[in-house]
Motif scaffolding. Structure first.
Motif, PDB file in Angstrom:
ATOM      1  N   GLU A 140      60.122  54.264  34.075  1.00  0.00           N
ATOM      2  CA  GLU A 140      60.415  52.831  34.148  1.00  0.00           C
ATOM      3  C   GLU A 140      59.452  52.129  35.096  1.00  0.00           C
ATOM      4  O   GLU A 140      58.979  51.013  34.820  1.00  0.00           O
ATOM      5  N   CYS A 141      59.159  52.789  36.232  1.00  0.00           N
ATOM      6  CA  CYS A 141      58.242  52.216  37.206  1.00  0.00           C
ATOM      7  C   CYS A 141      56.833  52.086  36.623  1.00  0.00           C
ATOM      8  O   CYS A 141      56.168  51.056  36.791  1.00  0.00           O
ATOM      9  N   ILE A 142      56.385  53.129  35.921  1.00  0.00           N
ATOM     10  CA  ILE A 142      55.066  53.092  35.285  1.00  0.00           C
ATOM     11  C   ILE A 142      55.015  52.008  34.205  1.00  0.00           C
ATOM     12  O   ILE A 142      54.046  51.256  34.099  1.00  0.00           O
ATOM     13  N   GLU A 143      56.075  51.896  33.411  1.00  0.00           N
ATOM     14  CA  GLU A 143      56.117  50.888  32.352  1.00  0.00           C
ATOM     15  C   GLU A 143      56.048  49.484  32.943  1.00  0.00           C
ATOM     16  O   GLU A 143      55.334  48.612  32.422  1.00  0.00           O
ATOM     17  N   ASP A 144      56.756  49.274  34.035  1.00  0.00           N
ATOM     18  CA  ASP A 144      56.713  47.962  34.700  1.00  0.00           C
ATOM     19  C   ASP A 144      55.306  47.660  35.198  1.00  0.00           C
ATOM     20  O   ASP A 144      54.825  46.513  35.102  1.00  0.00           O
ATOM     21  N   GLU A 145      54.630  48.674  35.741  1.00  0.00           N
ATOM     22  CA  GLU A 145      53.282  48.470  36.271  1.00  0.00           C
ATOM     23  C   GLU A 145      52.294  48.191  35.144  1.00  0.00           C
ATOM     24  O   GLU A 145      51.415  47.342  35.276  1.00  0.00           O
ATOM     25  N   PHE A 146      52.429  48.913  34.014  1.00  0.00           N
ATOM     26  CA  PHE A 146      51.584  48.636  32.842  1.00  0.00           C
ATOM     27  C   PHE A 146      51.758  47.188  32.398  1.00  0.00           C
ATOM     28  O   PHE A 146      50.778  46.467  32.173  1.00  0.00           O
ATOM     29  N   LYS A 147      53.003  46.782  32.246  1.00  0.00           N
ATOM     30  CA  LYS A 147      53.306  45.432  31.772  1.00  0.00           C
ATOM     31  C   LYS A 147      52.734  44.380  32.728  1.00  0.00           C
ATOM     32  O   LYS A 147      52.049  43.450  32.308  1.00  0.00           O
ATOM     33  N   ARG A 148      53.017  44.532  34.008  1.00  0.00           N
ATOM     34  CA  ARG A 148      52.560  43.560  34.981  1.00  0.00           C
ATOM     35  C   ARG A 148      51.037  43.510  35.051  1.00  0.00           C
ATOM     36  O   ARG A 148      50.436  42.440  35.052  1.00  0.00           O
ATOM     37  N   TYR A 149      50.403  44.707  35.079  1.00  0.00           N
ATOM     38  CA  TYR A 149      48.965  44.753  35.309  1.00  0.00           C
ATOM     39  C   TYR A 149      48.169  44.216  34.111  1.00  0.00           C
ATOM     40  O   TYR A 149      47.271  43.391  34.264  1.00  0.00           O
ATOM     41  N   PHE A 150      48.532  44.693  32.917  1.00  0.00           N
ATOM     42  CA  PHE A 150      47.742  44.311  31.746  1.00  0.00           C
ATOM     43  C   PHE A 150      48.030  42.889  31.270  1.00  0.00           C
ATOM     44  O   PHE A 150      47.116  42.172  30.851  1.00  0.00           O
ATOM     45  N   TRP A 151      49.292  42.455  31.326  1.00  0.00           N
ATOM     46  CA  TRP A 151      49.594  41.097  30.856  1.00  0.00           C
ATOM     47  C   TRP A 151      49.344  40.050  31.933  1.00  0.00           C
ATOM     48  O   TRP A 151      48.734  39.010  31.673  1.00  0.00           O
ATOM     49  N   ASP A 152      49.803  40.326  33.162  1.00  0.00           N
ATOM     50  CA  ASP A 152      49.734  39.300  34.211  1.00  0.00           C
ATOM     51  C   ASP A 152      48.388  39.259  34.924  1.00  0.00           C
ATOM     52  O   ASP A 152      48.059  38.251  35.544  1.00  0.00           O
ATOM     53  N   VAL A 153      47.637  40.353  34.875  1.00  0.00           N
ATOM     54  CA  VAL A 153      46.352  40.378  35.563  1.00  0.00           C
ATOM     55  C   VAL A 153      45.196  40.348  34.566  1.00  0.00           C
ATOM     56  O   VAL A 153      44.408  39.393  34.532  1.00  0.00           O
ATOM     57  N   ILE A 154      45.088  41.375  33.733  1.00  0.00           N
ATOM     58  CA  ILE A 154      43.936  41.495  32.833  1.00  0.00           C
ATOM     59  C   ILE A 154      43.909  40.377  31.797  1.00  0.00           C
ATOM     60  O   ILE A 154      42.885  39.711  31.598  1.00  0.00           O
ATOM     61  N   GLN A 155      45.051  40.153  31.139  1.00  0.00           N
ATOM     62  CA  GLN A 155      45.079  39.116  30.101  1.00  0.00           C
ATOM     63  C   GLN A 155      44.902  37.723  30.697  1.00  0.00           C
ATOM     64  O   GLN A 155      44.187  36.882  30.135  1.00  0.00           O
ATOM     65  N   GLU A 156      45.529  37.474  31.856  1.00  0.00           N
ATOM     66  CA  GLU A 156      45.435  36.149  32.472  1.00  0.00           C
ATOM     67  C   GLU A 156      44.045  35.882  33.051  1.00  0.00           C
ATOM     68  O   GLU A 156      43.677  34.735  33.265  1.00  0.00           O
ATOM     69  N   GLN A 157      43.297  36.959  33.305  1.00  0.00           N
ATOM     70  CA  GLN A 157      41.938  36.787  33.845  1.00  0.00           C
ATOM     71  C   GLN A 157      40.899  37.267  32.823  1.00  0.00           C
ATOM     72  O   GLN A 157      39.942  37.965  33.146  1.00  0.00           O
ATOM     73  N   ASN A 158      41.108  36.879  31.566  1.00  0.00           N
ATOM     74  CA  ASN A 158      40.230  37.371  30.497  1.00  0.00           C
ATOM     75  C   ASN A 158      38.811  36.827  30.584  1.00  0.00           C
ATOM     76  O   ASN A 158      37.925  37.257  29.854  1.00  0.00           O
ATOM     77  N   ASP A 159      38.577  35.879  31.490  1.00  0.00           N
ATOM     78  CA  ASP A 159      37.207  35.419  31.694  1.00  0.00           C
ATOM     79  C   ASP A 159      36.395  36.426  32.506  1.00  0.00           C
ATOM     80  O   ASP A 159      35.163  36.436  32.460  1.00  0.00           O
ATOM     81  N   LYS A 160      37.097  37.298  33.251  1.00  0.00           N
ATOM     82  CA  LYS A 160      36.417  38.304  34.066  1.00  0.00           C
ATOM     83  C   LYS A 160      36.252  39.625  33.314  1.00  0.00           C
ATOM     84  O   LYS A 160      35.337  40.396  33.584  1.00  0.00           O
ATOM     85  N   PHE A 161      37.161  39.916  32.381  1.00  0.00           N
ATOM     86  CA  PHE A 161      37.150  41.196  31.672  1.00  0.00           C
ATOM     87  C   PHE A 161      36.777  40.953  30.211  1.00  0.00           C
ATOM     88  O   PHE A 161      37.578  40.460  29.418  1.00  0.00           O
ATOM     89  N   ARG A 162      35.545  41.297  29.862  1.00  0.00           N
ATOM     90  CA  ARG A 162      35.003  41.004  28.540  1.00  0.00           C
ATOM     91  C   ARG A 162      35.709  41.818  27.454  1.00  0.00           C
ATOM     92  O   ARG A 162      35.923  43.019  27.630  1.00  0.00           O
ATOM     93  N   PRO A 163      36.044  41.218  26.352  1.00  0.00           N
ATOM     94  CA  PRO A 163      36.718  41.937  25.259  1.00  0.00           C
ATOM     95  C   PRO A 163      35.903  43.100  24.714  1.00  0.00           C
ATOM     96  O   PRO A 163      36.470  44.077  24.215  1.00  0.00           O
ATOM     97  N   ASP A 164      34.572  43.030  24.805  1.00  0.00           N
ATOM     98  CA  ASP A 164      33.734  44.075  24.220  1.00  0.00           C
ATOM     99  C   ASP A 164      33.258  45.083  25.264  1.00  0.00           C
ATOM    100  O   ASP A 164      32.355  45.881  24.996  1.00  0.00           O
ATOM    101  N   ALA A 165      33.851  45.073  26.451  1.00  0.00           N
ATOM    102  CA  ALA A 165      33.431  46.010  27.503  1.00  0.00           C
ATOM    103  C   ALA A 165      33.687  47.443  27.059  1.00  0.00           C
ATOM    104  O   ALA A 165      34.785  47.790  26.628  1.00  0.00           O
ATOM    105  N   ALA A 166      32.655  48.291  27.149  1.00  0.00           N
ATOM    106  CA  ALA A 166      32.776  49.686  26.689  1.00  0.00           C
ATOM    107  C   ALA A 166      32.725  50.629  27.889  1.00  0.00           C
ATOM    108  O   ALA A 166      31.766  51.363  28.082  1.00  0.00           O
TER     109      ALA A 166
END
Length: 370
Positions: A140-166
Motif C-alpha cells: 500500500e505504501c509503495i502504491e501510494d508513492e507510485f501514484k503521488r510521484y508519477f501523477w503529482d510530480v512527473i505528470q505535473e512537470q511534463n515540461d521537464k520530463f520529455r515524453p521521448d526520453a530513452a
C-alpha cells in the motif's frame, strides 16, 4: 495503532471433519483486534497456489493419518513456500515431534492433541506485532508513492520530463524517493508501532542486519569472537580494506596492514548501570542517560540492544590492532552500524584521540579587566 482488519487464514487439511470443525470454532473470532476469516483447502497440491493470498497458513503435516501410514507432505509444502514467497505458517498436526525446532518468530507449531488453545496461542503470537500484515502494508505504501510521484510530480512537470526520453531516470528517481519516504511516519504506518517517536532514534535504526559476506569488511561492522561472546566494532576506514592490484593483475595488498577494532563492554558492567540498579534516584538515572545518549564524553559510544546484540558501550580506550587474517579467521561478522551512526562513532573516536589539552585561562583576570 493496530487497526481492526480481517485476518485471512488458510487451513490446509485433507480431513473434512477437522477442516469444518476448526473453521466453525475460529471463524469470526477476534485475535489481537483482528477478525479471523478461515478458508479451507483439502488438497496439498493446491497449497502453494492458494497460500499467497492469505495472512497466515495453517498447515497439516501429514496426508492421511499421522499415526497410521500418513505421508509427511507438509514439510515439502513448507520448503516450496520458502522457495517461492513469504507467509507466516503454523504447523498443526497430531505428531509434531520432528518439527518442534522449526518454531520461530515466523513459524508456529501446535499439536492437535487436546484443546484448540495451543493453535490459538500460536496464531496470537504471530499476529501480536502485525507480522502477517507487513507485506500488504508495504505494498500500500509503495502504491501510494507510485501514484503521488508519477501523477503529482512527473505528470505535473511534463515540461521537464520529455515524453521521448530513452533512459532509466524515472526508475532511479522513484526508488531514491521511495527510500527517502520511509520516514518515521511511514514506518509507523507500516509496522503499526505506537512506541515509535518521531523525534527519537529507534534502536533498529542503528544497524544493517545481516551482513552480506560477499562484500568486503567495512568501517562500523560489528564482530563477535568465534571462541567467545565478546563483541567488537571495526574502526578502520572502509577504503583501507579495498585490495589494490598492480598493472599485471597481481595483488598489491590493502592500505591497512593492521585493522583497528574496539571491544564493546556490556552496559550491565558499567558503573552507571550498577549504580542505577542499586538506586534509581535522579542523579544515577541522569548519569546512565548521559552514557546512553553519548553525552558523557567522546570516550564512549552506546550500542542499543536488538535481537542480535545486547546493550553495549564502546570504550575507545579498549581499542586494539589485529591483522586482516585474524579478522577473517577469528571473528564472525554480525551486523553493521548504519550511517549516520557509523560516522558519529568515528567522529567520537577521532575527537577523543585528537583532543589537545591546555591550562585553564585566568578567568578572574579577564573579568577584572573588562
Amino acid at each position: 495503532m493496530i487497526m481492526n482488519k480481517n485476518l485471512r487464514i488458510l487451513y490446509i487439511e485433507d480431513n473434512a471433519d477437522e477442516r469444518e470443525g476448526l473453521k466453525e470454532v475460529l471463524s469470526g473470532q477476534k485475535m489481537n483486534g483482528h477478525t479471523m476469516i478461515i478458508d479451507c483447502e483439502p488438497s496439498f497440491d493446491k497449497a502453494i497456489e492458494k497460500s499467497q493470498n492469505y495472512h497466515i497458513v495453517i498447515l497439516d503435516l501429514y496426508r492421511g493419518d499421522a499415526t497410521n501410514g500418513g505421508k509427511e507432505v507438509g514439510s515439502e509444502i513448507f520448503k516450496k513456500v520458502r522457495d517461492t514467497f513469504f507467509v507466516p505458517i503454523v504447523f498443526y498436526s497430531g505428531n509434531i515431534a520432528g518439527i518442534k525446532d522449526l518454531k520461530s518468530q515466523v513459524v508456529g507449531v501446535a499439536s492437535k492433541g487436546g484443546e484448540i488453545d495451543e493453535l490459538k496461542s500460536e496464531i496470537e503470537r504471530l499476529t501480536r506485532h502485525n507480522l502477517p500484515f507487513l507485506k500488504e502494508s508495504i505494498h500500500e505504501c509503495i502504491e501510494d508513492e507510485f501514484k503521488r510521484y508519477f501523477w503529482d510530480v512527473i505528470q505535473e512537470q511534463n515540461d521537464k520530463f520529455r515524453p521521448d526520453a530513452a533512459d532509466y531516470s524515472l526508475g532511479y528517481m522513484l526508488l531514491r524517493n521511495f527510500a527517502d519516504s520511509l520516514s518515521k511516519n511511514n514506518i509507523k504506518r507500516i509496522v503499526c508501532d505506537d512506541s515509535i517517536k518521531e523525534d527519537k532514534v529507534h534502536p533498529m535504526e542503528f544497524y544493517i542486519y545481516p551482513i552480506n559476506d560477499s562484500h568486503e569488511v567495512e568501517n562500523g561492522e560489528i564482530l563477535r569472537k568465534k571462541d567467545g561472546d565478546d563483541i567488537f566494532v571495526v574502526l578502520t576506514p572502509s577504503c583501507d580494506f579495498v585490495e589494490r592490484f598492480k598493472k599485471n593483475g597481481e595483488s598489491d595488498g590493502r592500505s591497512a596492514e593492521k585493522i583497528l577494532i574496539v571491544r564493546a563492554k556490556p552496559l550491565s558492567e558499567s558503573e552507571e548501570y550498577k549504580n542505577y540498579v542499586n538506586s534509581r534516584n535522579k542523579d544515577n538515572t541522569d548519569k546512565l542517560k548521559r552514557l546512553i545518549n553519548a553525552s558523557r564524553g567522546d570516550r564512549y559510544f552506546f550500542l542499543p540492544q536488538t535481537p542480535f546484540i545486547d546493550n553495549c558501550v564502546l570504550d575507545f580506550q579498549l581499542s586494539s590492532a589485529i591483522s586482516y587474517d585474524e579478522l577473517k579467521n577469528q571473528f564472525i561478522r554480525i551486523a553493521k552500524l548504519d550511517n549516520p551512526y557509523a560516522q558519529s562513532m568515528v567522529s567520537s573516536f577521532i575527537r577523543y584521540y585528537d583532543r589537545i589539552g591546555f591550562p585553564d585561562i585566568d578567568t578572574d583576570y579577564v573579568l577584572n579587566h573588562l
